[in-house]
Motif scaffolding. Sequence first.
Motif, PDB file in Angstrom:
ATOM      1  N   VAL A  10       0.861  -1.180   0.000  1.00  0.00           N
ATOM      2  CA  VAL A  10       0.000   0.000   0.000  1.00  0.00           C
ATOM      3  C   VAL A  10       0.895   1.226   0.000  1.00  0.00           C
ATOM      4  CG1 VAL A  10      -1.743   1.278   1.291  1.00  0.00           C
ATOM      5  CG2 VAL A  10      -1.808  -1.222   1.237  1.00  0.00           C
ATOM      6  N   ILE A  11       0.650   2.092  -0.971  1.00  0.00           N
ATOM      7  CA  ILE A  11       1.414   3.330  -1.029  1.00  0.00           C
ATOM      8  C   ILE A  11       0.642   4.390  -0.264  1.00  0.00           C
ATOM      9  CG2 ILE A  11       2.368   5.118  -2.516  1.00  0.00           C
ATOM     10  CD1 ILE A  11       2.689   3.001  -4.663  1.00  0.00           C
ATOM     11  N   ARG A  12       1.222   4.848   0.809  1.00  0.00           N
ATOM     12  CA  ARG A  12       0.591   5.879   1.617  1.00  0.00           C
ATOM     13  C   ARG A  12       0.779   7.233   0.934  1.00  0.00           C
ATOM     14  NH1 ARG A  12       3.599   5.883   6.842  1.00  0.00           N
ATOM     15  NH2 ARG A  12       5.282   5.892   5.344  1.00  0.00           N
ATOM     16  N   PRO A  13      -0.151   8.154   1.114  1.00  0.00           N
ATOM     17  CA  PRO A  13       0.002   9.473   0.491  1.00  0.00           C
ATOM     18  C   PRO A  13       1.348  10.122   0.806  1.00  0.00           C
ATOM     19  CG  PRO A  13      -2.175   9.271   1.436  1.00  0.00           C
ATOM     20  CD  PRO A  13      -1.402   8.040   1.846  1.00  0.00           C
ATOM     21  N   ILE A  14       1.814   9.957   2.034  1.00  0.00           N
ATOM     22  CA  ILE A  14       3.067  10.590   2.439  1.00  0.00           C
ATOM     23  C   ILE A  14       4.241  10.061   1.610  1.00  0.00           C
ATOM     24  CG2 ILE A  14       3.707   9.025   4.326  1.00  0.00           C
ATOM     25  CD1 ILE A  14       3.617  12.785   4.732  1.00  0.00           C
ATOM     26  N   ASP A  15       4.144   8.820   1.122  1.00  0.00           N
ATOM     27  CA  ASP A  15       5.200   8.232   0.294  1.00  0.00           C
ATOM     28  C   ASP A  15       5.232   8.837  -1.112  1.00  0.00           C
ATOM     29  OD1 ASP A  15       5.889   6.542   2.399  1.00  0.00           O
ATOM     30  OD2 ASP A  15       4.575   4.931   1.687  1.00  0.00           O
ATOM     31  N   CYS A  43      -1.996  26.064  -5.787  1.00  0.00           N
ATOM     32  CA  CYS A  43      -1.961  26.250  -4.326  1.00  0.00           C
ATOM     33  C   CYS A  43      -2.707  25.127  -3.615  1.00  0.00           C
ATOM     34  CB  CYS A  43      -2.583  27.593  -3.961  1.00  0.00           C
ATOM     35  SG  CYS A  43      -1.691  29.009  -4.640  1.00  0.00           S
ATOM     36  N   PHE A  44      -3.857  24.739  -4.139  1.00  0.00           N
ATOM     37  CA  PHE A  44      -4.690  23.675  -3.564  1.00  0.00           C
ATOM     38  C   PHE A  44      -5.030  23.945  -2.102  1.00  0.00           C
ATOM     39  CE2 PHE A  44      -2.285  21.831  -7.061  1.00  0.00           C
ATOM     40  CZ  PHE A  44      -3.316  21.362  -7.859  1.00  0.00           C
ATOM     41  N   ALA A  89       2.232  21.125   4.192  1.00  0.00           N
ATOM     42  CA  ALA A  89       2.286  19.687   4.482  1.00  0.00           C
ATOM     43  C   ALA A  89       0.899  19.062   4.366  1.00  0.00           C
ATOM     44  CB  ALA A  89       2.865  19.447   5.870  1.00  0.00           C
ATOM     45  N   ASP A  90      -0.110  19.727   4.907  1.00  0.00           N
ATOM     46  CA  ASP A  90      -1.483  19.204   4.813  1.00  0.00           C
ATOM     47  C   ASP A  90      -1.974  19.216   3.376  1.00  0.00           C
ATOM     48  OD1 ASP A  90      -1.522  18.822   7.542  1.00  0.00           O
ATOM     49  OD2 ASP A  90      -2.823  20.542   7.963  1.00  0.00           O
ATOM     50  N   MET A  94      -3.060  15.900   1.187  1.00  0.00           N
ATOM     51  CA  MET A  94      -4.399  15.755   0.594  1.00  0.00           C
ATOM     52  C   MET A  94      -4.304  15.522  -0.913  1.00  0.00           C
ATOM     53  SD  MET A  94      -6.981  18.272   2.650  1.00  0.00           S
ATOM     54  CE  MET A  94      -6.267  19.732   1.966  1.00  0.00           C
ATOM     55  N   VAL A  95      -3.475  16.290  -1.596  1.00  0.00           N
ATOM     56  CA  VAL A  95      -3.338  16.107  -3.046  1.00  0.00           C
ATOM     57  C   VAL A  95      -2.735  14.742  -3.353  1.00  0.00           C
ATOM     58  CG1 VAL A  95      -2.165  16.961  -5.119  1.00  0.00           C
ATOM     59  CG2 VAL A  95      -3.304  18.570  -3.576  1.00  0.00           C
TER      60      VAL A  95
END
Length: 172
Positions: A10-15, A43-44, A89-90, A94-95
């Motif tokens: 599982v690829i985590r978003p942080i990865d 910017c998101f 970071a947030d 999310m993106v």
Amino acid sequence: MHSTQISMRVIRPIDRILHQADLIARVQAGRKNGEKIVFANGCFDVLHVGHIRYLQGAKALGDLLVVGINSDRQVAVLKGPGRPILSEADRAEMVASIAAVDFVTVFDEPTVHDLLLALRPDVHAKGTDYTEETVPERDVVRSYGGRVAIVGDPKNHSTSEILDRIGNNSES
């Protein structure tokens, strides 16, 4: 009874959030494997459906979607006082959680020119608030043989409008 366990990485978003040097290496590896590289940026701040549709449209143009996110400092310069609402970071996490997105990086420069030159994506995708001729980075992209594409739905969603509505509702 015997149960079979399927092992999946599982690829985590942080990865998926990479520093630029690591991102350049991953993009070069993808290109070597024949993948078409697409780059999108923004910017998101306060993610909304317009962002999702923009990124889905960008992903449809290639195999590997890289998203550049403006740093907190640059969002403050671009959007003014009180912004960003969410930290870089947030916003990056999310993106990175969006299925269409392969990699995310945060950039602190006023423009994405240097990042585009470092990555040299096949396609630089921008939202429908631009035309191919009004994209600020078009000359940089064309200089290395890339192309600019306009994707997403009509620009009738914006973080500023959402924040205005929230502000108006809080006064009731």
